[in-house]
Design a protein around this motif. Structure first.
Motif, PDB file in Angstrom:
ATOM      1  N   UNK A   1      24.400  23.434  -3.445  1.00 35.52           N
ATOM      2  CA  UNK A   1      23.481  22.311  -3.234  1.00 35.52           C
ATOM      3  C   UNK A   1      22.461  22.755  -2.191  1.00 35.52           C
ATOM      4  N   UNK A   2      21.208  22.828  -2.585  1.00 32.87           N
ATOM      5  CA  UNK A   2      20.141  23.292  -1.705  1.00 32.87           C
ATOM      6  C   UNK A   2      19.330  22.105  -1.234  1.00 32.87           C
ATOM      7  N   UNK A   3      19.223  21.960   0.070  1.00 35.99           N
ATOM      8  CA  UNK A   3      18.542  20.828   0.683  1.00 35.99           C
ATOM      9  C   UNK A   3      17.182  21.270   1.199  1.00 35.99           C
ATOM     10  N   UNK A   4      16.136  20.545   0.798  1.00 34.28           N
ATOM     11  CA  UNK A   4      14.785  20.797   1.299  1.00 34.28           C
ATOM     12  C   UNK A   4      14.507  19.817   2.434  1.00 34.28           C
ATOM     13  N   UNK A   5      14.411  20.343   3.657  1.00 24.74           N
ATOM     14  CA  UNK A   5      14.242  19.495   4.831  1.00 24.74           C
ATOM     15  C   UNK A   5      12.767  19.351   5.176  1.00 24.74           C
ATOM     16  N   UNK A   6      12.549  18.456   6.112  1.00 21.28           N
ATOM     17  CA  UNK A   6      11.194  18.253   6.603  1.00 21.28           C
ATOM     18  C   UNK A   6      10.690  19.520   7.290  1.00 21.28           C
ATOM     19  N   UNK A   7       9.424  19.861   7.065  1.00 28.31           N
ATOM     20  CA  UNK A   7       8.845  21.089   7.616  1.00 28.31           C
ATOM     21  C   UNK A   7       8.773  21.011   9.134  1.00 28.31           C
ATOM     22  N   UNK A   8       9.225  22.089   9.792  1.00 33.57           N
ATOM     23  CA  UNK A   8       9.134  22.146  11.255  1.00 33.57           C
ATOM     24  C   UNK A   8       7.703  22.489  11.663  1.00 33.57           C
ATOM     25  N   UNK A   9       7.166  21.726  12.602  1.00 37.96           N
ATOM     26  CA  UNK A   9       5.813  21.969  13.079  1.00 37.96           C
ATOM     27  C   UNK A   9       5.759  23.105  14.088  1.00 37.96           C
ATOM     28  N   UNK A  10       6.840  23.302  14.825  1.00 32.66           N
ATOM     29  CA  UNK A  10       6.861  24.381  15.818  1.00 32.66           C
ATOM     30  C   UNK A  10       8.271  24.960  15.891  1.00 32.66           C
ATOM     31  N   UNK A  11       8.341  26.182  16.378  1.00 36.13           N
ATOM     32  CA  UNK A  11       9.644  26.843  16.499  1.00 36.13           C
ATOM     33  C   UNK A  11      10.447  26.201  17.619  1.00 36.13           C
ATOM     34  N   UNK A  12      11.771  26.184  17.436  1.00 34.98           N
ATOM     35  CA  UNK A  12      12.672  25.604  18.430  1.00 34.98           C
ATOM     36  C   UNK A  12      14.001  26.327  18.333  1.00 34.98           C
ATOM     37  N   UNK A  13      14.965  25.822  19.095  1.00 36.00           N
ATOM     38  CA  UNK A  13      16.296  26.426  19.076  1.00 36.00           C
ATOM     39  C   UNK A  13      16.981  26.255  17.735  1.00 36.00           C
ATOM     40  N   UNK A  14      16.514  25.285  16.914  1.00 37.61           N
ATOM     41  CA  UNK A  14      17.124  25.041  15.609  1.00 37.61           C
ATOM     42  C   UNK A  14      16.577  25.953  14.519  1.00 37.61           C
ATOM     43  N   UNK A  15      15.453  26.636  14.784  1.00 33.82           N
ATOM     44  CA  UNK A  15      14.908  27.541  13.782  1.00 33.82           C
ATOM     45  C   UNK A  15      13.425  27.746  13.965  1.00 33.82           C
ATOM     46  N   UNK A  16      12.861  28.583  13.072  1.00 34.50           N
ATOM     47  CA  UNK A  16      11.450  28.879  13.132  1.00 34.50           C
ATOM     48  C   UNK A  16      10.635  27.765  12.478  1.00 34.50           C
ATOM     49  N   UNK A  17       9.324  27.773  12.786  1.00 31.90           N
ATOM     50  CA  UNK A  17       8.425  26.786  12.214  1.00 31.90           C
ATOM     51  C   UNK A  17       8.195  27.090  10.736  1.00 31.90           C
ATOM     52  N   UNK A  18       7.884  26.040   9.972  1.00 27.81           N
ATOM     53  CA  UNK A  18       7.605  26.212   8.554  1.00 27.81           C
ATOM     54  C   UNK A  18       8.623  25.499   7.684  1.00 27.81           C
ATOM     55  N   UNK A  19       8.660  25.904   6.421  1.00 28.91           N
ATOM     56  CA  UNK A  19       9.582  25.277   5.468  1.00 28.91           C
ATOM     57  C   UNK A  19      11.030  25.491   5.908  1.00 28.91           C
ATOM     58  N   UNK A  20      11.805  24.461   5.763  1.00 26.86           N
ATOM     59  CA  UNK A  20      13.179  24.477   6.256  1.00 26.86           C
ATOM     60  C   UNK A  20      14.109  24.109   5.108  1.00 26.86           C
ATOM     61  N   UNK A  21      15.005  25.016   4.784  1.00 26.07           N
ATOM     62  CA  UNK A  21      15.977  24.783   3.716  1.00 26.07           C
ATOM     63  C   UNK A  21      17.372  25.136   4.210  1.00 26.07           C
TER      64      UNK A  21
END
Length: 479
Positions: free
Chosen positions: A250-270
């Protein structure tokens, strides 16, 4: 027609953006569900699926039983469907499209495979208007039901022909000269006067389906409602292959990150949620229950905007056979495997273990714990090994103590809980372990307490075999 004009004519009209890829996925799911009832399924542009079911009537108990089962199989996919049944493919397609385009559709779809008592089935085709075949721009999409070029429907109306019966009643030579031979060919195929060859579809070897959520969500229950749609499509695909599913993602398409943070890099988030079952299954309710446990243990990383489901390959195994008397069919392994699936989803795969036998006579070394893996599957046509009709008598207990417990000895008899033990069976002599410096030279006995409880005790035969203490030891209990 403009949007304002359409809303003025039908105030309750619901408008939505057209998405050809989304419609194709929905049609694929319908076709896969129909493949469980007939191998002869094909497309009819733009949004029609045809199934030839004459050869399947006897298998499913007649036309009425097959009709009901097909309706139940397609209803779970959540689409509004318009049905029709006719002796030819084009006739069924045209009648279904007439139902869809009617302002007041008939509550009972036309079913014309059986001869009607007062009129032949062709009269229903004769009453279909030619104007229903003309669709709005682009012109190439007009007359999709007949598959004719756009000017043909306009020519029919210009000639004063408003219904298919009127068109069919005209001289064939004149129609061929004015409208072309394609018109005569399509009419002949619709009325069963000419063969209508079709290219039957086959399900893909891998399953991929996606769904865009109407709104972003961080809650599990709204997400599971959308996942259930994809799981129904997966089940239809598995039934089309006459197979089951053991692993999918099951692949989840999350809301795009506007900036990099401790949770991951900016951009498309899956994120990907893999699921592996203990045994292949085709039960949507079981898949959904396991996913609910998994999502309860692993919270969503971010709001979800879309979903995608992927299955690399179906598992071709023999389907579970029904039993006339289930209580005599043996142990319920399916319930145990489903419990394992839910425990792994709730606690994690590394937290659920099973015991495996080791070639060692020492009780403390005879078993090892291993993570529960997928159960071995048996190819189609081969049955799983049956359970023995009678279990052998147990001479060793299933409940072993982590460390053997020393027991007091009085007058040569072991005592436990302030009561003497009565030796019921034994000795079982064990002499092993010399190769790993844990020599075990023991005599095991089955002993009983006055209250009826049974335990397993042993006594070392050599004083040097037990370094700590000599005498009797309690090894385990019989359940």
């Amino acid at each position: 027609m403009k949007r304002a004009t359409a809303l003025a004519l039908v105030p309750s009209l619901v408008l939505g953006a057209a998405d050809e890829a989304r419609d194709r996925q929905a049609l694929n799911a319908l076709a896969h569900a129909l493949l469980a009832f007939s191998p002869s399924v094909c497309w009819q542009a733009p949004h029609t699926v045809l199934a030839e079911v004459q050869a399947s009537l006897r298998c499913f108990g007649g036309a009425e039983a097959l009709w009901q089962r097909m309706q139940a199989a397609l209803a779970v996919l959540g689409h509004q469907l318009h049905w029709a049944e006719a002796p030819t493919a084009l006739a069924a397609a045209w009648l279904a499209q007439a139902q869809a385009q009617a302002l007041t559709p008939s509550p009972t779809p036309p079913r014309l495979c059986q001869p009607l008592p007062h009129a032949p089935w062709t009269r229903h085709l004769d009453e279909l208007p030619v104007s229903m075949l003309g669709l709005p721009a682009p012109l190439a999409e007009r007359c999709v039901a007949l598959g004719l070029p756009a000017p043909l429907a306009e020519r029919c109306v210009a000639l004063g022909l408003s219904r298919l019966g009127e068109l069919r009643a005209q001289p064939r030579a004149g129609l061929a000269r004015r409208l072309g031979p394609e018109c005569l060919t399509l009419l002949a195929r619709a009325y069963g006067e000419e063969a209508d060859p079709r290219d039957w579809i086959s399900p893909p070897t891998q399953f991929d389906s996606s769904l865009e959520l109407p709104f972003r969500t961080e809650q599990v229950e709204p997400l599971l409602d959308a996942v259930a749609v994809l799981l129904q499509r997966l089940a239809a695909w598995a039934r089309a292959h006459q197979a089951r599913v053991q692993r999918f993602e099951l692949r989840l398409q999350h809301q795009t990150r506007l900036r990099a943070s401790s949770q991951g890099e900016a951009g498309a988030h899956r994120s990907v949620l893999g699921l592996a079952l203990a045994e292949p299954s085709a039960d949507v309710a079981h898949w959904l229950a396991v996913l609910r446990e998994r999502l309860a243990r692993e919270p969503l990383e971010a709001p979800v905007l879309g979903l995608a489901l992927h299955c690399a390959e179906p598992v071709f195994t023999a389907a579970p056979s029904g039993e006339l008397f289930p209580e005599l069919a043996g142990p319920d392994t399916q319930g145990l495997l489903r419990l394992i699936d839910r425990l792994q989803a709730r606690l994690g795969a590394e937290a659920v273990h099973s015991l495996r036998l080791v070639h060692d006579h020492r009780p403390e070394c005879a078993t090892r714990t291993h993570p529960v893996q997928a159960m071995p599957t048996h190819p189609a046509g081969q049955s799983a090994p049956t359970a023995p009709t009678a279990l052998p008598r147990m001479t060793r207990p299933l409940w072993l103590l982590p460390q053997a417990q020393a027991l007091p000895e009085r007058q040569g008899r072991p005592w436990l809980q302030g009561q003497p033990l009565r030796l019921l069976e034994g000795p079982e002599r064990i002499e092993t372990g010399w190769w790993d410096e844990h020599l075990a030279v023991r005599d095991y006995f089955i002993a009983g307490l006055p209250n009826g409880h049974l335990c397993w005790v042993y006594k070392p035969r050599l004083p040097s075999a037990e370094a700590a203490t000599e005498g009797w030891f309690l090894q385990g209990w019989f359940g």
